[in-house]
Design a protein around this motif. Sequence first.
Motif, mmCIF file in Angstrom:
data_model
loop_
_atom_site.group_PDB
_atom_site.id
_atom_site.type_symbol
_atom_site.label_atom_id
_atom_site.label_comp_id
_atom_site.label_asym_id
_atom_site.label_seq_id
_atom_site.Cartn_x
_atom_site.Cartn_y
_atom_site.Cartn_z
ATOM 1 N N LEU A 216 1.439 -9.235 4.051
ATOM 2 C CA LEU A 216 2.115 -8.722 2.905
ATOM 3 C C LEU A 216 1.782 -9.613 2.174
ATOM 4 O O LEU A 216 1.466 -9.478 0.811
ATOM 5 C CB LEU A 216 3.705 -9.525 3.483
ATOM 6 C CG LEU A 216 5.164 -8.230 3.828
ATOM 7 C CD1 LEU A 216 6.016 -8.243 4.040
ATOM 8 C CD2 LEU A 216 4.798 -7.238 2.439
ATOM 9 N N LEU A 217 1.405 -11.243 2.838
ATOM 10 C CA LEU A 217 0.556 -12.243 1.754
ATOM 11 C C LEU A 217 -0.928 -11.453 1.469
ATOM 12 O O LEU A 217 -0.820 -11.774 0.118
ATOM 13 C CB LEU A 217 -0.054 -13.576 2.784
ATOM 14 C CG LEU A 217 1.102 -14.216 3.475
ATOM 15 C CD1 LEU A 217 0.834 -15.186 4.539
ATOM 16 C CD2 LEU A 217 1.912 -14.660 2.712
ATOM 17 N N VAL A 218 -1.807 -11.101 1.538
ATOM 18 C CA VAL A 218 -2.194 -10.168 1.345
ATOM 19 C C VAL A 218 -2.350 -9.280 -0.459
ATOM 20 O O VAL A 218 -2.841 -9.642 -1.380
ATOM 21 C CB VAL A 218 -3.438 -9.774 2.469
ATOM 22 C CG1 VAL A 218 -4.455 -8.826 1.524
ATOM 23 C CG2 VAL A 218 -3.649 -9.596 3.269
ATOM 24 N N LEU A 219 -1.017 -8.658 0.618
ATOM 25 C CA LEU A 219 -0.479 -7.594 -1.168
ATOM 26 C C LEU A 219 0.203 -8.392 -2.074
ATOM 27 O O LEU A 219 0.235 -8.009 -3.531
ATOM 28 C CB LEU A 219 1.005 -6.601 -0.421
ATOM 29 C CG LEU A 219 0.101 -5.398 0.512
ATOM 30 C CD1 LEU A 219 1.140 -4.993 0.820
ATOM 31 C CD2 LEU A 219 -0.945 -4.772 -0.271
ATOM 32 N N LEU A 220 0.332 -9.904 -1.845
ATOM 33 C CA LEU A 220 1.278 -10.707 -2.658
ATOM 34 C C LEU A 220 -0.008 -11.340 -4.171
ATOM 35 O O LEU A 220 -0.011 -10.787 -4.421
ATOM 36 C CB LEU A 220 1.689 -11.210 -1.944
ATOM 37 C CG LEU A 220 2.063 -12.393 -2.679
ATOM 38 C CD1 LEU A 220 3.973 -12.440 -3.322
ATOM 39 C CD2 LEU A 220 3.282 -13.915 -1.931
ATOM 40 N N GLU A 221 -0.084 -11.309 -2.755
ATOM 41 C CA GLU A 221 -2.329 -12.326 -3.438
ATOM 42 C C GLU A 221 -2.980 -11.229 -4.552
ATOM 43 O O GLU A 221 -3.513 -11.752 -5.635
ATOM 44 C CB GLU A 221 -3.479 -12.432 -2.418
ATOM 45 C CG GLU A 221 -4.378 -13.125 -2.770
ATOM 46 C CD GLU A 221 -4.256 -14.623 -3.967
ATOM 47 O OE1 GLU A 221 -5.626 -14.420 -3.999
ATOM 48 O OE2 GLU A 221 -3.352 -15.124 -3.485
ATOM 49 N N ASP B 168 -1.453 -8.501 -5.970
ATOM 50 C CA ASP B 168 -0.160 -8.792 -6.862
ATOM 51 C C ASP B 168 0.302 -7.255 -7.082
ATOM 52 O O ASP B 168 0.249 -6.583 -7.926
ATOM 53 C CB ASP B 168 -0.505 -8.901 -8.479
ATOM 54 C CG ASP B 168 0.666 -9.061 -9.204
ATOM 55 O OD1 ASP B 168 1.422 -9.080 -9.108
ATOM 56 O OD2 ASP B 168 0.411 -8.517 -10.543
ATOM 57 N N ARG B 169 0.439 -6.578 -5.688
ATOM 58 C CA ARG B 169 0.805 -5.218 -4.904
ATOM 59 C C ARG B 169 2.423 -5.215 -4.287
ATOM 60 O O ARG B 169 3.130 -3.850 -4.695
ATOM 61 C CB ARG B 169 0.238 -4.092 -4.210
ATOM 62 C CG ARG B 169 -1.460 -4.337 -5.228
ATOM 63 C CD ARG B 169 -2.255 -3.307 -3.652
ATOM 64 N NE ARG B 169 -3.746 -3.698 -4.293
ATOM 65 C CZ ARG B 169 -4.473 -3.708 -3.310
ATOM 66 N NH1 ARG B 169 -4.161 -3.409 -2.461
ATOM 67 N NH2 ARG B 169 -6.318 -4.326 -3.879
ATOM 68 N N VAL B 170 2.825 -6.513 -4.567
ATOM 69 C CA VAL B 170 4.153 -6.445 -3.607
ATOM 70 C C VAL B 170 4.557 -8.041 -4.720
ATOM 71 O O VAL B 170 3.991 -8.880 -4.583
ATOM 72 C CB VAL B 170 4.334 -6.421 -2.126
ATOM 73 C CG1 VAL B 170 3.590 -7.673 -1.690
ATOM 74 C CG2 VAL B 170 5.516 -6.650 -2.152
ATOM 75 N N GLY B 171 5.575 -7.529 -4.584
ATOM 76 C CA GLY B 171 6.578 -9.491 -5.386
ATOM 77 C C GLY B 171 6.511 -10.599 -4.360
ATOM 78 O O GLY B 171 6.614 -9.875 -3.502
ATOM 79 N N SER B 172 6.653 -11.793 -4.922
ATOM 80 C CA SER B 172 6.528 -12.897 -3.943
ATOM 81 C C SER B 172 8.747 -12.953 -3.772
ATOM 82 O O SER B 172 8.587 -13.020 -2.252
ATOM 83 C CB SER B 172 7.005 -13.791 -4.270
ATOM 84 O OG SER B 172 8.029 -14.110 -5.560
ATOM 85 N N LEU B 173 9.301 -12.334 -4.215
ATOM 86 C CA LEU B 173 11.146 -12.140 -3.643
ATOM 87 C C LEU B 173 10.542 -10.800 -2.358
ATOM 88 O O LEU B 173 11.988 -11.482 -1.721
ATOM 89 C CB LEU B 173 12.155 -11.125 -4.557
ATOM 90 C CG LEU B 173 13.114 -10.943 -4.346
ATOM 91 C CD1 LEU B 173 13.937 -12.623 -3.719
ATOM 92 C CD2 LEU B 173 14.355 -10.535 -5.822
ATOM 93 N N VAL B 174 10.719 -9.783 -2.658
ATOM 94 C CA VAL B 174 10.155 -8.948 -1.543
ATOM 95 C C VAL B 174 9.464 -9.887 -0.147
ATOM 96 O O VAL B 174 9.751 -9.654 0.691
ATOM 97 C CB VAL B 174 8.984 -7.375 -1.571
ATOM 98 C CG1 VAL B 174 9.012 -6.745 -0.345
ATOM 99 C CG2 VAL B 174 10.146 -6.849 -2.539
ATOM 100 N N ALA B 175 8.380 -10.329 -0.510
ATOM 101 C CA ALA B 175 7.765 -11.164 0.228
ATOM 102 C C ALA B 175 8.544 -11.970 1.942
ATOM 103 O O ALA B 175 8.452 -12.146 2.561
ATOM 104 C CB ALA B 175 6.314 -11.528 -0.206
#
Length: 188
Positions: free
Chosen positions: A81-86, A88-95
């Motif tokens: 999830l942190l990779v996806l956040l970095e 920009d493929r997942v939002g910070s709220l989801v993570a």
Amino acid sequence: MFFTIPTLLTWARIAAIPLIIGVYWLDWPMATKNLVATSMFVLFALTDWLDGYLARKLNQTSAFGAFLDPVADKILVCAALLVLLEQDRVGSLVALIIIGREIAISALREWMAQIGATRSVAVHMLGKLKTTVQMIAIPFLLYDGGLFGFIDTRLWGTALIWLATVLTVWSMAYYLRKAIPEIRARAK
């Protein structure tokens, strides 16, 4: 049973985390990074099923393995999830919701174990469903491209990660509701 085959597979899942993260630091085309990270994630996620199967088949279940297995899963999911956040493929709220739930429920389970009430927060089908949806959504988001010429993995991954987020909140509410009677009894 610290070094059984099932436990070594669980350790491998933990060891995979820096490898998956490290792929994104390499000087490769993004499509190659995505493919390698996705392949590694799927491979190591499958070891979750394999280590449980082998532990039962080889009669190598242990309290340590039962402890380490969910920890490895949670760390693998949180790192992805942190990779996806970095990326920009997942939002910070989801993570934040997914990672926060993992921390909160792990802490709740630890506390319930200390007071002898682990049955109140035993793994439920809702939690398993949440994990399954996450384990499908994350590779789709890591891959981030067209699959078989017609599947938009970002679109499907985004829809599935939001479904996983809803299931995350729902399962957390379920576990907290199950724990409240024990919490109230201990508060008196």
